[in-house]
Design a protein around this motif. Structure first.
Motif, PDB file in Angstrom:
ATOM      1  N   TYR A  43      50.906 -45.299 -66.592  1.00  0.00           N
ATOM      2  CA  TYR A  43      52.118 -46.103 -66.523  1.00  0.00           C
ATOM      3  C   TYR A  43      52.761 -46.000 -65.137  1.00  0.00           C
ATOM      4  O   TYR A  43      53.120 -47.008 -64.522  1.00  0.00           O
ATOM      5  CB  TYR A  43      53.116 -45.658 -67.592  1.00  0.00           C
ATOM      6  N   VAL A  44      52.917 -44.764 -64.657  1.00  0.00           N
ATOM      7  CA  VAL A  44      53.557 -44.543 -63.358  1.00  0.00           C
ATOM      8  C   VAL A  44      52.727 -45.171 -62.247  1.00  0.00           C
ATOM      9  O   VAL A  44      53.268 -45.815 -61.343  1.00  0.00           O
ATOM     10  CB  VAL A  44      53.759 -43.042 -63.113  1.00  0.00           C
ATOM     11  N   SER A 101      57.277 -53.160 -59.780  1.00  0.00           N
ATOM     12  CA  SER A 101      58.379 -53.421 -60.706  1.00  0.00           C
ATOM     13  C   SER A 101      57.946 -53.054 -62.121  1.00  0.00           C
ATOM     14  O   SER A 101      56.757 -53.061 -62.451  1.00  0.00           O
ATOM     15  CB  SER A 101      58.809 -54.884 -60.667  1.00  0.00           C
ATOM     16  N   PHE A 102      58.954 -52.731 -62.965  1.00  0.00           N
ATOM     17  CA  PHE A 102      58.670 -52.408 -64.361  1.00  0.00           C
ATOM     18  C   PHE A 102      58.163 -53.637 -65.112  1.00  0.00           C
ATOM     19  O   PHE A 102      57.261 -53.541 -65.944  1.00  0.00           O
ATOM     20  CB  PHE A 102      59.940 -51.863 -65.037  1.00  0.00           C
ATOM     21  N   SER A 103      58.757 -54.800 -64.818  1.00  0.00           N
ATOM     22  CA  SER A 103      58.391 -55.999 -65.583  1.00  0.00           C
ATOM     23  C   SER A 103      56.932 -56.392 -65.334  1.00  0.00           C
ATOM     24  O   SER A 103      56.186 -56.700 -66.279  1.00  0.00           O
ATOM     25  CB  SER A 103      59.318 -57.155 -65.227  1.00  0.00           C
ATOM     26  N   LYS A 104      56.498 -56.378 -64.070  1.00  0.00           N
ATOM     27  CA  LYS A 104      55.117 -56.728 -63.760  1.00  0.00           C
ATOM     28  C   LYS A 104      54.145 -55.692 -64.322  1.00  0.00           C
ATOM     29  O   LYS A 104      53.072 -56.038 -64.816  1.00  0.00           O
ATOM     30  CB  LYS A 104      54.925 -56.854 -62.251  1.00  0.00           C
ATOM     31  N   LYS A 131      51.126 -56.180 -67.148  1.00  0.00           N
ATOM     32  CA  LYS A 131      49.749 -55.782 -66.892  1.00  0.00           C
ATOM     33  C   LYS A 131      49.243 -54.800 -67.942  1.00  0.00           C
ATOM     34  O   LYS A 131      48.058 -54.795 -68.289  1.00  0.00           O
ATOM     35  CB  LYS A 131      49.639 -55.156 -65.499  1.00  0.00           C
ATOM     36  N   LEU A 132      50.140 -53.947 -68.442  1.00  0.00           N
ATOM     37  CA  LEU A 132      49.761 -52.924 -69.420  1.00  0.00           C
ATOM     38  C   LEU A 132      49.868 -53.429 -70.872  1.00  0.00           C
ATOM     39  O   LEU A 132      49.584 -52.673 -71.804  1.00  0.00           O
ATOM     40  CB  LEU A 132      50.671 -51.701 -69.254  1.00  0.00           C
ATOM     41  N   TYR A 133      50.297 -54.694 -71.029  1.00  0.00           N
ATOM     42  CA  TYR A 133      50.477 -55.282 -72.362  1.00  0.00           C
ATOM     43  C   TYR A 133      51.503 -54.491 -73.183  1.00  0.00           C
ATOM     44  O   TYR A 133      51.314 -54.196 -74.355  1.00  0.00           O
ATOM     45  CB  TYR A 133      49.142 -55.364 -73.111  1.00  0.00           C
ATOM     46  N   LEU A 134      52.604 -54.127 -72.509  1.00  0.00           N
ATOM     47  CA  LEU A 134      53.703 -53.417 -73.154  1.00  0.00           C
ATOM     48  C   LEU A 134      54.981 -54.227 -72.963  1.00  0.00           C
ATOM     49  O   LEU A 134      55.076 -55.073 -72.066  1.00  0.00           O
ATOM     50  CB  LEU A 134      53.908 -52.036 -72.519  1.00  0.00           C
ATOM     51  N   LEU A 165      58.013 -49.422 -71.826  1.00  0.00           N
ATOM     52  CA  LEU A 165      57.541 -48.792 -70.598  1.00  0.00           C
ATOM     53  C   LEU A 165      58.649 -47.942 -69.979  1.00  0.00           C
ATOM     54  O   LEU A 165      58.399 -46.824 -69.508  1.00  0.00           O
ATOM     55  CB  LEU A 165      57.076 -49.860 -69.615  1.00  0.00           C
ATOM     56  N   SER A 166      59.866 -48.447 -69.975  1.00  0.00           N
ATOM     57  CA  SER A 166      61.003 -47.708 -69.410  1.00  0.00           C
ATOM     58  C   SER A 166      61.232 -46.405 -70.163  1.00  0.00           C
ATOM     59  O   SER A 166      61.501 -45.357 -69.552  1.00  0.00           O
ATOM     60  CB  SER A 166      62.270 -48.562 -69.447  1.00  0.00           C
ATOM     61  N   ILE A 167      61.107 -46.451 -71.472  1.00  0.00           N
ATOM     62  CA  ILE A 167      61.294 -45.244 -72.286  1.00  0.00           C
ATOM     63  C   ILE A 167      60.214 -44.221 -71.961  1.00  0.00           C
ATOM     64  O   ILE A 167      60.486 -43.016 -71.814  1.00  0.00           O
ATOM     65  CB  ILE A 167      61.271 -45.605 -73.790  1.00  0.00           C
ATOM     66  N   ALA A 168      58.978 -44.677 -71.831  1.00  0.00           N
ATOM     67  CA  ALA A 168      57.866 -43.766 -71.534  1.00  0.00           C
ATOM     68  C   ALA A 168      58.070 -43.078 -70.184  1.00  0.00           C
ATOM     69  O   ALA A 168      57.860 -41.871 -70.051  1.00  0.00           O
ATOM     70  CB  ALA A 168      56.551 -44.532 -71.545  1.00  0.00           C
TER      71      ALA A 168
END
Length: 308
Positions: free
Chosen positions: A3-4, A12-15, A19-22, A27-30
């Motif tokens: 993730y990192v 960016s978190f959104s992109k 890409k990770l299908y999340l 993702l922010s929580i992880a």
């Protein structure tokens, strides 16, 4: 860890989430859990694109080392089986990818069909940095500073010529030193008795030059400075081949490698140069202090055996 690394790559978190299908909240929580466990943020969330904090840089460096160890383990296990398989990620400039590597890679692939080849294309300055980050298994360079940093093997030599449209009036004065495409293909320019032109001959010509980040950009300026010439620049661009074709169209003169001249084209004349900088020795570069898989070693041997 993935993730990192993906957030770092995408900026960016959104992109990264896409890409990770999340979902982005997931993702922010992880990532928040990871940051909480180490007690420091990994990203500066105020910057756009996202930047790593000092803690994030250390974390990412550890991720990359772990990823590389996993990859080397896989490569070593595959090599124990004595099978030439796996994948090789090469990086080259457009010049290398279009004019030097195609026949070599086709021949290697026929010999070792179990190896998958991936090819990236970028500027000469960027490729060694990609190798240093282990984003590539192999690249190529003629710049001494790059060569010294990596495991290296001599590959081929090329020679920089000044290419001038055939109808340019300069040939009335210096045409005795000019070569046709046929003569270049016959390697007349490598004959010790072949006349070499000083760059001062071309001080009044308009030049099409490559932009910064290309090796030929640096060499052109070095040769101009050696000769005390302030060039008249008509155009600057990124691709050697594009510069060559624009010169063919009579937009100006340009510097070309003798290895891109592949046909008996009568639209241009070529001048070998006096400068020692006009001769370039290219090397194969491999990562320093790293395991080199059998497939890569065999590709190095194949290229060096057949390049000339």
């Amino acid at each position: 860890m993935l993730y990192v690394y993906t957030i770092y790559q995408e900026g960016s978190f959104s992109k990264a989430a896409e890409k990770l299908y999340l979902t982005q909240p997931a993702l922010s929580i992880a990532v928040h859990k990871i940051e909480k466990s180490i007690g420091m943020p990994l990203f500066d969330r105020k910057s756009r694109p996202l930047r790593l904090t000092d803690a994030g840089k250390i974390y990412l460096d550890t991720i990359q080392k772990m990823r590389q160890l996993e990859l080397e383990q896989e490569q070593k296990l595959r090599d124990i089986q004595s099978l030439v398989s796996g994948s090789i990620h090469l990086g080259g400039t457009h010049y290398l990818n279009a004019y030097i590597l195609p026949e070599l890679l086709v021949g290697y692939n026929r010999l070792y069909p179990g190896v998958t080849l991936h090819i990236s294309e970028d500027r000469a300055e960027a490729l060694p940095e990609m190798l240093g980050r282990r984003e590539l298994d192999m690249t190529f360079s003629c710049k001494p500073e790059h060569v010294e940093q990596y495991l290296h093997y001599p590959m081929f030599e090329d020679h920089v010529l000044v290419a001038v449209p055939r109808d340019h009036p300069i040939h009335q004065q210096y045409g005795n030193a000019a070569l046709t495409a046929r003569q270049v293909l016959e390697k007349r320019h490598l004959d010790p008795g072949c006349p070499k032109a000083p760059l001062t001959w071309f001080s009044d010509l308009e030049f099409i030059l490559l932009s910064q980040g290309n090796n030929l950009h640096e060499r052109a300026w070095q040769m101009f400075e050696e000769a005390g010439v302030c060039p008249h620049i008509k155009l600057m661009l990124n691709q050697l081949v594009t510069a060559f074709h624009l010169a063919e169209a009579e937009m100006g003169a340009t510097f070309v490698s003798d290895r891109i001249i592949h046909s008996y084209n009568d639209r241009m004349l070529y001048y070998p140069l006096q400068s020692p900088v006009a001769a370039r020795l290219f090397y194969i570069l491999l990562p320093q202090n790293a395991y080199i898989p059998v497939a890569v070693r065999k590709l190095v041997a194949y290229i060096r055996e057949r390049i000339n």
